[in-house]
Design an enzyme around this catalytic site. Structure first.
Site, PDB file in Angstrom:
ATOM      1  N   LYS A 110       0.838  -1.191   0.000  1.00 38.72           N
ATOM      2  CA  LYS A 110       0.000   0.000   0.000  1.00 38.72           C
ATOM      3  C   LYS A 110       0.882   1.254   0.000  1.00 38.72           C
ATOM      4  CE  LYS A 110      -4.005  -2.203   0.912  1.00 38.72           C
ATOM      5  NZ  LYS A 110      -5.264  -2.084   0.187  1.00 38.72           N
ATOM      6  N   ASN A 115      -5.375   3.222  -0.613  1.00 41.97           N
ATOM      7  CA  ASN A 115      -5.684   1.951  -1.263  1.00 41.97           C
ATOM      8  C   ASN A 115      -4.940   1.807  -2.593  1.00 41.97           C
ATOM      9  OD1 ASN A 115      -6.950  -0.559  -1.637  1.00 41.97           O
ATOM     10  ND2 ASN A 115      -8.584   0.360  -2.843  1.00 41.97           N
ATOM     11  N   GLY A 420     -12.944 -16.067  -1.521  1.00 42.73           N
ATOM     12  CA  GLY A 420     -14.351 -15.657  -1.667  1.00 42.73           C
ATOM     13  C   GLY A 420     -14.822 -15.521  -3.092  1.00 42.73           C
ATOM     14  N   ALA A 504      -9.201  -1.275 -11.090  1.00 46.15           N
ATOM     15  CA  ALA A 504      -9.916  -0.076 -10.662  1.00 46.15           C
ATOM     16  C   ALA A 504     -11.060  -0.470  -9.746  1.00 46.15           C
ATOM     17  CB  ALA A 504     -10.458   0.682 -11.868  1.00 46.15           C
ATOM     18  N   TRP A 549     -12.476   1.761   2.339  1.00 48.34           N
ATOM     19  CA  TRP A 549     -12.599   1.653   0.888  1.00 48.34           C
ATOM     20  C   TRP A 549     -13.843   2.359   0.356  1.00 48.34           C
ATOM     21  CZ3 TRP A 549     -10.810  -4.085  -0.191  1.00 48.34           C
ATOM     22  CH2 TRP A 549      -9.423  -4.140  -0.006  1.00 48.34           C
ATOM     23  N   GLU A 653      -2.685 -12.261   2.872  1.00 51.53           N
ATOM     24  CA  GLU A 653      -1.868 -12.242   1.660  1.00 51.53           C
ATOM     25  C   GLU A 653      -0.391 -12.263   2.058  1.00 51.53           C
ATOM     26  OE1 GLU A 653      -3.654  -9.786  -1.914  1.00 51.53           O
ATOM     27  OE2 GLU A 653      -3.767  -8.657  -0.057  1.00 51.53           O
ATOM     28  N   HIS A 682      -2.402 -12.241  -7.901  1.00 51.16           N
ATOM     29  CA  HIS A 682      -2.285 -11.025  -8.699  1.00 51.16           C
ATOM     30  C   HIS A 682      -1.414 -11.237  -9.933  1.00 51.16           C
ATOM     31  CE1 HIS A 682      -3.305  -9.686  -4.602  1.00 51.16           C
ATOM     32  NE2 HIS A 682      -4.053  -8.810  -5.240  1.00 51.16           N
TER      33      HIS A 682
END
Length: 744
Positions: A110, A115, A420, A504, A549, A653, A682
């Protein structure tokens, strides 16, 4: 004349043109030449838009094809050793960010407490050298369009090294960069650059306190070697650390945040530290979407005008962190829309403020004040805080709960699960868009979502995953989805913001009291559970992540906002429990992200966050297993608060950390269930079984078999179906091999 400036402009474009272009290149639909040509068109359009907004200084170098820190790494030859034999081109650039089949991607973290994610530079075995003239090229390109308004922007050497990994000698690393910066600055000055913005946000953090001597040395070097360069020592997100000491740096100007660092930065100004300096005053909030309070801001500017040598008006930080424009938001209630300011509107705000300071009254300024006041007076801004005295905020001891849960769930050692979401295929996105346009009925859309859920339940069963998920095909985003269903939120049509790379997000806007007014997730979760005998997790987003967020309301405290959302999530958990869902995941992906940059402010935030999570989750039965998930973080800083959440299982993560994050849990006694992500979602590469086995076995040196879960390190929404299935096949096979090895 009071000048106006900008620090950075959104890359995405009004309709995410930038994102679509990048992803078209990755998909092989456009050539590298077409990518570069179309990127140039976007870049120049952004410059012209800022020039049309009346800016006197327009940032150049803020545009990127992935990440501005990665741009600097490639320009300075700070390229990971595993990629060092590859030709330095655009494909190498993207491979460092995303990985390829031969090499894992660099770590992603980050950007301070935002974010936005940057690609972490890796210094092991690196000898920095200039590989290109990127910033000079961009400056020369910009001068053709906007002339001497072009202001080159570059991250400063101290912040760059401070954000790097594998730095064995900080001072030596910075010294290696100084000749490179000298050459960059010299070329820019010779090309006609008036100001050069040097971003050093590390000096708003506590870490900056230890770097004061480095700052003196570095900027004295620049003053001696490139005396013609007018450097702006730019900070944002907080107040400048030790302003008295840093104000003596031999730079032309200081960029200060008078939104998020208002009180202490103003104290430094009042103390006279910048009396003979030029101050680039960040007075318009670059991180939130609310219109500025012109009355208060004009008073602030009048104070600055009396206390500093000269000042320039600008946003508090780069506008990278807000959407592009409100002009396309035709569905918003007028009172609300007129009280918002995205990037383009913020540029209009600084122009109006400049004119007001110069004594030039305008109808636009008066209308802005009236719109701001109308928003504050609106009925939906009333605040109603519920009494929390009767809310349960503590569960029975974990050891007791764990046995009850295991008796009910009967899970194997090293249970496998996913975080999820599953791939949102072009068909999913296309069908959702068709439904939103009204071309198919609600029933047709619901049938399609159920077919996707059923298909992926079958895939998970065939893969032999132990705890299943419904896949979240009905959700565009893990926060926006909740913003569409909770009272007190609104969502936008085009309010996209860059998170990492081409990813995005569209943060919802919290404008009023948050309340649970309808079931949020029950229908899809119940349907998924009806298809299988294996447990299906209910999937929720937690109060801290929803807040961090979202674009949050600024007229109540964050603690009150956390609690309001915590109560809403508690109501949804109760509905899931009532229909027999035994495992409920309440994601707090952004817990660390919201941590204040100063240690003196951190514990209060963490206490408020833990309390809100307890409000949401502590009323459940002992046999209900609560999971949570967190994204890239310096977990060692918040390990005590993570433990205090008292979630039965936490997934984290870790795959890009190359072991660094795992150490936080190996060196602390962590008694609860934990899943340390065993492969990087990712990256498009599929991991090898050997990699996954190694990533399972390393934590088992410290963690017990009974507490360890095996999962990818994040949701799989952005991945393609074939690579997702291949990677999960490997995950399950590796897990079974480790179980066999340990005789379980």
């Amino acid at each position: 004349m009071v000048k106006i400036s900008n620090l950075g402009y959104p890359r995405l474009g009004e309709n995410r043109e930038w994102k679509k272009l990048i992803e078209s290149y990755w998909a092989g639909k456009v050539s590298q030449e077409e990518l570069q040509a179309q990127a140039k068109e976007l870049r120049l359009a952004f410059l012209k838009k800022q020039a049309d907004a009346g800016l006197d200084l327009i940032p150049v170098g803020d545009f990127s094809l992935y990440d501005h820190i990665l741009d600097l790494s490639v320009q300075f030859g700070v390229i990971p050793k595993r990629f060092s034999d590859e030709y330095i081109d655009l494909d190498l650039y993207f491979a460092i960010a995303r990985g390829n089949q031969d090499n894992v991607a660099s770590s992603m973290k980050k950007w301070f407490n935002t974010n936005y994610h940057y690609i972490v530079p890796e210094w092991s075995g690196v000898q920095p050298h200039l590989t290109n003239t990127r910033l000079l090229d961009l400056y020369l390109e910009a001068r053709e369009v906007i002339g001497d308004k072009a202001k080159p922007v570059i991250t400063g050497p101290i912040t760059y090294v401070a954000l790097s990994s594998e730095v064995s000698d900080f001072t030596a690393a910075v010294k290696k960069l100084l000749p490179l910066y000298k050459r960059v600055f010299t070329e820019l000055v010779e090309a006609g650059a008036t100001y050069i913005q040097v971003d050093e946000p590390i000096f708003v953090t506590d870490e900056g306190d230890d770097l004061l001597e480095a700052a003196k040395s570095v900027y004295s070097y620049f003053a001696k070697e490139v005396p013609e360069a007018k450097l702006i020592f730019q900070t944002y997100f907080e107040t400048l650390i030790d302003a008295k000491e840093l104000s003596h740096l031999p730079v032309a100007a200081f960029g200060l945040d008078f939104v998020h660092g208002l009180e202490e930065n103003l104290e430094a100004v009042d103390a006279g530290y910048f009396a003979d300096k030029e101050v680039f005053a960040g007075v318009v909030d670059g991180r939130n979407v609310w219109a500025s309070d012109f009355v208060k801001t004009s008073e602030l500017l009048a104070n600055l005008q009396a206390k500093v040598g000269n000042f320039v008006i600008q946003p508090s930080c780069s506008l990278l962190h807000v959407p592009v424009t409100t002009k396309n938001e035709t569905e918003l209630e007028p009172v609300l829309k007129n009280g918002l300011a995205f990037a383009d509107e913020k540029l209009q705000e600084i122009q109006l403020l400049s004119q007001h300071v110069e004594g030039k009254p305008s109808e636009a300024y008066a209308k802005h004040v009236a719109d701001f006041n109308a928003l504050q007076a609106a009925d939906f801004r009333n605040v109603t805080l519920e009494n929390l005295d009767d809310v349960v905020t503590e569960r029975v001891d974990y050891k007791v709960r764990r046995q009850v849960q295991q008796d009910k769930l009967d899970l194997p050692i090293l249970p496998t699960t996913t975080i999820g979401s599953f791939p949102q295929s072009p068909e999913v996105r296309r069908t959702r868009l068709t439904w939103k346009r009204g071309d198919i009925s609600d029933a047709e859309y619901e049938n399609f979502i159920q077919s996707e859920i059923a298909r992926w339940i079958k895939i998970q069963e065939d893969l032999d995953i132990d705890v299943l998920v419904h896949g979240e095909f009905e959700r565009v985003d893990m926060v926006e989805f909740f913003g569409q269903k909770l009272a007190g939120f609104t969502t936008t049509a085009y309010g996209w913001v860059q998170s990492y790379g081409s990813r995005a997000v569209k943060p919802p806007i919290i404008y009023g009291d948050v309340k649970h007014i309808q079931p949020l997730t029950v229908k899809e979760t119940v349907y998924a559970q009806s298809l299988t005998d294996r447990p299906v997790k209910g999937m929720l987003t937690g109060p801290i992540t929803i807040t961090n967020w979202s674009f949050e309301r600024s007229d109540i405290s964050r603690a009150d906002l956390f609690n309001q959302i915590g109560l809403a999530i508690k109501d949804e958990i109760k509905l899931l429990e009532d229909v027999g869902i035994a495992i409920i995941q309440v994601d707090e992906a952004a817990l660390r992200e919201g941590l204040p940059l100063r240690k003196s402010k951190q514990q209060a935030y963490l206490d408020d966050a833990v309390h809100a999570f307890h409000i949401a989750t502590s009323s459940v039965k002992d046999e209900t297993q609560i999971h949570t998930h967190m994204c890239y973080s310096k977990f060692s800083e918040i390990i005590d608060s993570i433990r205090a959440l008292d979630a039965d299982v936490i997934s984290i993560e870790t795959s890009r950390s190359h072991g660094d994050v795992i150490e936080s849990f190996e060196t602390a006694v962590y008694p609860l269930g934990i899943g340390l992500g065993v492969y990087d979602i990712h990256s498009p590469r599929v991991p090898t079984k050997e990699e996954v086995i190694a990533n399972i076995e390393r934590p088992l040196r410290q963690l017990s078999l009974e507490q360890f879960w095996v999962n990818p390190d994040c949701g799989l929404k952005t991945r393609r179906e074939p690579e997702t299935i291949s990677a999960l096949e490997i995950l399950v096979a590796a897990t079974k091999e480790v179980r066999a090895k340990y005789g379980k």
